[in-house]
Design a protein around this motif. Structure first.
Motif, mmCIF file in Angstrom:
data_model
loop_
_atom_site.group_PDB
_atom_site.id
_atom_site.type_symbol
_atom_site.label_atom_id
_atom_site.label_comp_id
_atom_site.label_asym_id
_atom_site.label_seq_id
_atom_site.Cartn_x
_atom_site.Cartn_y
_atom_site.Cartn_z
ATOM 1 N N ALA A 1 48.830 28.158 7.236
ATOM 2 C CA ALA A 1 47.805 29.004 7.843
ATOM 3 C C ALA A 1 47.972 30.459 7.443
ATOM 4 C CB ALA A 1 47.865 28.881 9.367
ATOM 5 N N THR A 2 46.853 31.134 7.324
ATOM 6 C CA THR A 2 46.804 32.575 7.100
ATOM 7 C C THR A 2 45.795 33.139 8.102
ATOM 8 O OG1 THR A 2 45.024 32.347 5.459
ATOM 9 C CG2 THR A 2 47.296 32.343 4.630
ATOM 10 N N GLY A 3 45.668 34.450 8.138
ATOM 11 C CA GLY A 3 44.661 35.051 9.001
ATOM 12 C C GLY A 3 45.248 35.901 10.104
ATOM 13 N N ALA A 4 44.373 36.523 10.851
ATOM 14 C CA ALA A 4 44.770 37.525 11.843
ATOM 15 C C ALA A 4 45.510 36.947 13.036
ATOM 16 C CB ALA A 4 43.532 38.281 12.321
ATOM 17 N N ALA B 1 49.887 33.331 16.868
ATOM 18 C CA ALA B 1 49.614 32.700 18.163
ATOM 19 C C ALA B 1 49.551 31.177 18.062
ATOM 20 C CB ALA B 1 48.310 33.227 18.731
ATOM 21 N N MET B 2 49.626 30.629 16.841
ATOM 22 C CA MET B 2 49.523 29.187 16.678
ATOM 23 C C MET B 2 50.804 28.487 17.110
ATOM 24 S SD MET B 2 47.599 28.808 12.991
ATOM 25 C CE MET B 2 47.902 27.030 12.987
ATOM 26 N N PRO B 3 50.685 27.293 17.730
ATOM 27 C CA PRO B 3 51.882 26.506 18.070
ATOM 28 C C PRO B 3 52.531 25.934 16.808
ATOM 29 C CG PRO B 3 49.902 25.257 18.555
ATOM 30 C CD PRO B 3 49.450 26.639 18.164
ATOM 31 N N ASN C 1 40.901 32.892 12.086
ATOM 32 C CA ASN C 1 40.168 34.123 12.399
ATOM 33 C C ASN C 1 39.871 34.300 13.881
ATOM 34 O OD1 ASN C 1 39.893 34.741 9.588
ATOM 35 N ND2 ASN C 1 38.272 33.202 9.470
ATOM 36 N N LEU C 2 39.995 33.224 14.666
ATOM 37 C CA LEU C 2 39.672 33.272 16.089
ATOM 38 C C LEU C 2 40.929 33.424 16.929
ATOM 39 C CD1 LEU C 2 37.034 30.379 16.309
ATOM 40 C CD2 LEU C 2 36.603 32.836 16.076
ATOM 41 N N PRO C 3 40.884 34.259 17.973
ATOM 42 C CA PRO C 3 42.040 34.404 18.859
ATOM 43 C C PRO C 3 42.284 33.139 19.672
ATOM 44 C CG PRO C 3 40.166 35.625 19.717
ATOM 45 C CD PRO C 3 39.765 35.139 18.356
#
Length: 279
Positions: free
Chosen positions: A53-56, A60-62, A93-95
């Protein structure tokens, strides 16, 4: 072979909590739209399972083994008698924990991609409930009225092209906490729509509500600030989506939405602010 798939943000234009079952699940009556804003993923055949994964919002990802994408892949592969060894590239891209279905949208998108990759039919809404109430509606990713605990989907008039601004104060709001803070779980259902043109749809949505909004504001007072910031830009509607903390504003023109997003972002540079359209 590689299959790209878009995971659009889910926006609860209205969300009524109409009851609670004996097993603890809440009954919903919601009008849901999907935005041109979202995560992007690509699924490819591979020798081993991989999720990168990449992005802002990667941090926060598990963990991979706990990610809803991984759970969706393993279940769908077993259900289709396929090998779960695929490589998934995700642009996050989504929080997270934001009321716009980020993880659910990703899980639904990976199932759509795998269905194309393996030439399999999509599962039913009922099949996907174990992944979460938002996953069935995210699999459809089209304007709909959602009932039951998330498995009942009824098409509604399209809001495609409607300008929208999404704002999150970068505060995570766990959905179970909001449900726990609800003062009422037996609220009136959404009034039946009575419209003949797209302009009437917005007026009808305006007359509805989000029953989770007040409870979420107690947990995350910053939601009040977000709503006031949006209201200062004169949207047609300003409301919280899902269990928060993301709020949305709907505007009459794309120029108005762009100007609103710029104003809110300039005054609140630490917030996540983006604009697009409902699809």
């Amino acid at each position: 072979m590689s299959v790209p798939e878009f995971a659009p943000a889910k926006v609860n234009l209205a969300l009524h909590i109409t009851g609670q079952r004996a097993d603890g699940y809440h009954l919903l009556d919601s009008i849901v739209g999907f935005a041109s804003i979202g995560d992007k993923l690509t699924v490819s055949e591979a020798a081993t399972y991989q999720l990168t994964a990449t992005g802002a919002f990667v941090e926060a990802m598990p963990k991979v083994e706990d990610n809803l994408i991984t759970k969706a892949v393993n279940w769908f592969a077993a259900n289709c008698s396929e090998n779960p060894n695929v490589a998934i590239s995700l642009e996050k891209n989504l929080p997270a924990a934001a009321g716009i279905g980020g993880a659910s949208a990703d899980a639904a998108a990976v199932i759509r991609a795998l269905a194309k990759l393996w030439d399999k039919p999509l599962p039913t809404a009922q099949d996907l409930l174990f992944l979460g109430a938002d996953v069935p509606m995210c699999l459809a990713s089209t304007s709909c009225r959602v009932g039951g605990i998330g498995e009942e989907l009824i098409g509604v008039a399209s809001l495609s092209g409607t300008p929208i601004v999404l704002v999150n104060p970068r505060v995570a709001v766990p959905t179970p906490k909001v449900f726990g803070a609800l003062k009422s779980r037996n609220n009136p259902a959404i009034t039946n729509p009575d419209f003949t043109a797209e302009t009437d749809v917005i007026e009808w949505v305006l007359a509805q509500r989000n029953d989770m909004q007040d409870a979420a504001k107690v947990i995350a007072p910053a939601i009040n600030d977000v709503l006031m910031a949006l209201e200062s830009t004169f949207p047609r509607i300003a409301r919280m989506s899902g269990s928060g903390a993301t709020c949305f504003g709907i505007y009459g023109t794309q120029d108005a939405a762009n100007e609103a997003a710029q104003k809110v972002a300039t005054i609140n540079p630490n917030w996540w602010v983006t604009c697009g359209q409902l699809i």
